[in-house]
Design a protein around this motif. Structure first.
Motif, PDB file in Angstrom:
ATOM      1  N   UNK A 180       0.830  -1.209   0.000  1.00 23.94           N
ATOM      2  CA  UNK A 180       0.000   0.000   0.000  1.00 23.94           C
ATOM      3  C   UNK A 180       0.864   1.258   0.000  1.00 23.94           C
ATOM      4  N   UNK A 181       2.018   1.171   0.638  1.00 24.12           N
ATOM      5  CA  UNK A 181       2.920   2.313   0.661  1.00 24.12           C
ATOM      6  C   UNK A 181       3.557   2.548  -0.707  1.00 24.12           C
ATOM      7  N   UNK A 182       3.703   1.478  -1.489  1.00 30.82           N
ATOM      8  CA  UNK A 182       4.358   1.556  -2.798  1.00 30.82           C
ATOM      9  C   UNK A 182       3.378   1.174  -3.911  1.00 30.82           C
ATOM     10  N   UNK A 183       2.109   1.541  -3.698  1.00 29.81           N
ATOM     11  CA  UNK A 183       1.064   1.126  -4.620  1.00 29.81           C
ATOM     12  C   UNK A 183       1.332   1.495  -6.069  1.00 29.81           C
ATOM     13  N   UNK A 184       1.766   2.720  -6.318  1.00 28.04           N
ATOM     14  CA  UNK A 184       1.985   3.149  -7.707  1.00 28.04           C
ATOM     15  C   UNK A 184       3.034   2.306  -8.409  1.00 28.04           C
ATOM     16  N   UNK A 185       4.038   1.874  -7.661  1.00 29.69           N
ATOM     17  CA  UNK A 185       5.079   1.021  -8.238  1.00 29.69           C
ATOM     18  C   UNK A 185       4.501  -0.334  -8.631  1.00 29.69           C
ATOM     19  N   UNK A 186       3.608  -0.854  -7.783  1.00 31.35           N
ATOM     20  CA  UNK A 186       2.966  -2.130  -8.096  1.00 31.35           C
ATOM     21  C   UNK A 186       2.073  -1.992  -9.325  1.00 31.35           C
ATOM     22  N   UNK A 187       1.267  -0.932  -9.364  1.00 32.13           N
ATOM     23  CA  UNK A 187       0.352  -0.730 -10.496  1.00 32.13           C
ATOM     24  C   UNK A 187       1.128  -0.609 -11.802  1.00 32.13           C
ATOM     25  N   UNK A 188       2.252   0.072 -11.763  1.00 34.15           N
ATOM     26  CA  UNK A 188       3.059   0.271 -12.953  1.00 34.15           C
ATOM     27  C   UNK A 188       3.565  -1.062 -13.509  1.00 34.15           C
ATOM     28  N   UNK A 189       3.824  -2.006 -12.630  1.00 31.05           N
ATOM     29  CA  UNK A 189       4.295  -3.309 -13.068  1.00 31.05           C
ATOM     30  C   UNK A 189       3.269  -4.010 -13.946  1.00 31.05           C
ATOM     31  N   UNK A 199       0.881  -2.370 -15.714  1.00 27.14           N
ATOM     32  CA  UNK A 199       0.720  -1.586 -16.954  1.00 27.14           C
ATOM     33  C   UNK A 199       1.767  -1.965 -17.977  1.00 27.14           C
ATOM     34  N   UNK A 200       2.953  -2.330 -17.506  1.00 29.55           N
ATOM     35  CA  UNK A 200       4.053  -2.641 -18.423  1.00 29.55           C
ATOM     36  C   UNK A 200       4.131  -4.117 -18.765  1.00 29.55           C
ATOM     37  N   UNK A 201       3.267  -4.926 -18.099  1.00 31.70           N
ATOM     38  CA  UNK A 201       3.367  -6.375 -18.287  1.00 31.70           C
ATOM     39  C   UNK A 201       2.912  -6.787 -19.681  1.00 31.70           C
ATOM     40  N   UNK A 202       3.559  -7.799 -20.194  1.00 30.43           N
ATOM     41  CA  UNK A 202       3.154  -8.393 -21.466  1.00 30.43           C
ATOM     42  C   UNK A 202       2.532  -9.752 -21.195  1.00 30.43           C
ATOM     43  N   UNK A 203       1.613 -10.128 -22.052  1.00 29.15           N
ATOM     44  CA  UNK A 203       0.988 -11.454 -21.886  1.00 29.15           C
ATOM     45  C   UNK A 203       2.063 -12.519 -22.035  1.00 29.15           C
TER      46      UNK A 203
END
Length: 381
Positions: free
Chosen positions: A365-374, A376-380
């Motif tokens: 929760x403290x590093x939420x944006x970093x997790x979300x970004x992972x 967004x950049x993920x490939x199938x």
């Protein structure tokens, strides 16, 4: 079927130093003409994208309650005329000090049953420094008047990590906020947005923001104090007693469709995200010509929909349901996002339940944006 609507009222008595929402000074603005245009947009949209009922309506801004009681009556009348809302959650944003007894009566008469107050802080010096026009005394008076008018579902917004704010100051703000014994609280870390007063000050190195360690301590204190007061954290920045969670905001985090009406408003309908023109004249002109005021349109790919399902859903304490994800997309989160899930889990930022549902950890929760970004950049895979 679309079950929720957001309605934007862009008028404000004062522009706050941190705000980048679509807004204008109220004085000398064509408020009545704007409401007529808004009614036209709602009517045209409902013809094209009909719904048999709405479960939530959220009127935000700007400052909806900066309008006069007569203008609020005109607005609510238009909402009731064009939207199929009988029962559910009907929220109005308000600034402390704006809600006169007359305005409260208007809102109550039209079925508004939830108020969201932009409080931000209980430190009067800080309030002045961030461009707010109310005082802490106004907050207590507004809440008391709202309760007298029959409103029990009241939420307040707070902002932390403000310029020159200390941990002790935020502790005092939380103490005063919780003394109101409200069923819902939201608290957001200050984000410096372009085209704001704070952004210009930051570029000049004239904005004394707290250190990252202090901001982290504020968030941890927030979670502790809310839990101690019986409020459950159901989203990164939101806390409520059971059954008083914001049903409207859960629509966003559950990645569901919603209407967006008004200047600069955003909508999500049938897999397409749209935004309206922001300037009043550019917003009203097409409506007066019988056209919808859309500025941008983005039809999401299936991959984009799945990415959004992840980073929006992870904002919730409950996280992303593997069952719901598979029902929507025909595949499990693990099969699509195995690599970022494994990486974030190894770092202690994510945790997975036995059924495959995924949640942020306390550290996550403290590093939420970093997790979300992972995601967004993920490939199938």
């Amino acid at each position: 079927m679309i079950r929720s609507a957001y309605i934007h009222i862009p008028f404000c008595h004062q522009i706050c130093h941190y705000c980048d929402f679509n807004k204008v000074f109220l004085k000398n603005q064509p408020v009545e003409d704007y409401i007529k245009a808004l009614a036209g947009e709602i009517s045209m949209t409902m013809e094209r994208y009909p719904s048999d009922r709405l479960d939530t309506i959220f009127v935000g801004g700007g400052t909806p309650t900066a309008l006069t009681a007569a203008q609020l009556d005109q607005l609510c009348q238009a909402i009731r005329k064009h939207l199929p809302f009988e029962k559910g959650e009907f929220t109005f944003e308000a600034n402390p000090g704006d809600l006169t007894p007359e305005k409260l009566t208007v809102l109550s008469d039209y079925g508004v049953n939830r108020l969201s107050l932009g409080v931000q802080s209980f430190n009067d010096q800080l309030l002045q420094a961030i461009g707010r026009t109310h005082s802490s005394a106004d907050v207590f008076a507004t809440v008391e008047n709202a309760k007298k008018a029959g409103f029990s579902n009241i939420s307040i917004d707070l902002i932390y990590a403000l310029p020159d704010q200390t941990l002790a100051d935020f502790r005092d703000t939380l103490k005063q906020a919780l003394s109101l014994q409200l069923p819902h609280y939201s608290a957001y870390s200050l984000i410096i947005e372009p085209k704001t007063v704070f952004y210009n000050l930051m570029r000049k190195d004239a904005l004394p923001l707290p250190k990252v360690e202090t901001e982290t301590a504020m968030y941890e204190l927030l979670a502790e104090e809310m839990a101690a007061s019986g409020l459950q954290q159901y989203e990164i920045s939101n806390f409520a007693i059971p059954e008083f969670e914001s049903c409207h905001n859960l629509v966003y985090w559950n990645n569901e469709y919603y209407y967006g009406f008004g200047a600069g408003a955003h909508s999500y309908m049938e897999g397409i995200r749209r935004s309206n023109h922001g300037p009043l004249k550019k917003y009203m002109a097409p409506i007066q010509e019988g056209r919808l005021p859309w500025l941008h349109e983005n039809k999401l790919s299936e991959k984009e929909k799945m990415e959004e399902e992840m980073f929006l859903g992870l904002r919730k304490t409950a996280g992303v349901s593997a069952v719901r994800f598979e029902e929507k997309f025909g595949r499990s989160p693990q099969s699509l996002f195995g690599k970022p899930i494994a990486e974030m889990t190894a770092r202690g930022l994510l945790t997975a339940d036995k059924d495959g549902s995924i949640r942020l950890t306390a550290q996550g929760k403290l590093l939420g944006n970093e997790v979300f970004q992972a995601f967004l950049l993920a490939e199938e895979e």
